[in-house]
Design an enzyme around this catalytic site. Structure first.
Site, PDB file in Angstrom:
ATOM      1  CG  ASP A  11      22.683  46.265  24.314  1.00  0.00           C
ATOM      2  OD1 ASP A  11      23.169  47.407  24.504  1.00  0.00           O
ATOM      3  OD2 ASP A  11      21.975  45.705  25.161  1.00  0.00           O
ATOM      4  CB  CYS A  68      24.749  45.428  27.185  1.00  0.00           C
ATOM      5  SG  CYS A  68      24.985  44.586  28.758  1.00  0.00           S
ATOM      6  CB  THR A  70      23.820  46.018  33.594  1.00  0.00           C
ATOM      7  OG1 THR A  70      23.828  44.729  32.956  1.00  0.00           O
ATOM      8  CG2 THR A  70      22.407  46.465  33.916  1.00  0.00           C
ATOM      9  CG  HIS A 101      45.993  41.140  40.197  1.00  0.00           C
ATOM     10  ND1 HIS A 101      45.644  41.298  41.515  1.00  0.00           N
ATOM     11  CD2 HIS A 101      47.123  41.856  40.026  1.00  0.00           C
ATOM     12  CE1 HIS A 101      46.542  42.070  42.117  1.00  0.00           C
ATOM     13  NE2 HIS A 101      47.441  42.432  41.224  1.00  0.00           N
ATOM     14  CG  HIS A 136      48.673  37.996  39.664  1.00  0.00           C
ATOM     15  ND1 HIS A 136      47.785  38.031  40.718  1.00  0.00           N
ATOM     16  CD2 HIS A 136      49.615  38.931  39.942  1.00  0.00           C
ATOM     17  CE1 HIS A 136      48.161  38.943  41.579  1.00  0.00           C
ATOM     18  NE2 HIS A 136      49.276  39.509  41.125  1.00  0.00           N
TER      19      HIS A 136
END
Length: 149
Positions: A11, A68, A70, A101, A136
């Site tokens: 963004d 973005c 965060t 994983h 995994h």
């Protein structure tokens, strides 16, 4: 990895960091598909997360990096696209682990949480790790099964 095509999107809050990452990974031989934005006007992160995720889900790009403020919101949007496994990371260990994983195919970063130098370390850890399979793979299959329900 044979397909070295990677999509980048963000963004407005992360344009500078995205461009720094693009230059860094181009120098490592990656073909970067930067889908913007390029101007600083406010733009909603969900559309950018979805657009990048669709490039990965369609196999147009092998991997993706989205950003973005965060890293959380854009990651949430990306994870709504079937076939996408995206994690937000603020350290190199977590970035390596989501590849090894969880077979993550997108990495999300928070431009207001980490600086450029750390972002590049995280990107390198993500790109240089390979899925380990084995036990995994069973767990990734369980995630895929949830997506199918």
């Amino acid at each position: 990895m044979t397909n070295k095509r990677i999509v980048l999107s963000s963004d407005h809050a992360a344009i500078g960091m995205r461009q720094t990452i693009a230059d860094h990974i181009k120098a490592q031989g990656w073909e970067v598909v930067d889908i913007g934005p390029t101007t600083p006007e406010s733009t909603p992160y969900p559309q950018h997360g979805e657009a990048a995720a669709r490039r990965v889900a369609s196999s147009d790009c092998a991997l993706g990096i989205i950003l973005c403020g965060t890293g959380q919101g854009i990651m949430m949007a990306a994870n709504k696209v079937k076939g996408v496994r995206c994690g937000v990371c603020s350290d190199a260990f977590s970035a390596r682990m989501i590849r090894q994983h969880n077979d993550a195919n997108l990495l999300s970063l928070g431009a207001r949480v980490i600086g450029d130098a750390l972002a590049l370390d995280i990107v390198d850890a993500f790109l240089n790790a390979d899925f380990e399979g084995g036990r995994h793979a069973t767990r990734v299959d369980m995630i895929t099964a949830i997506e199918e329900r």
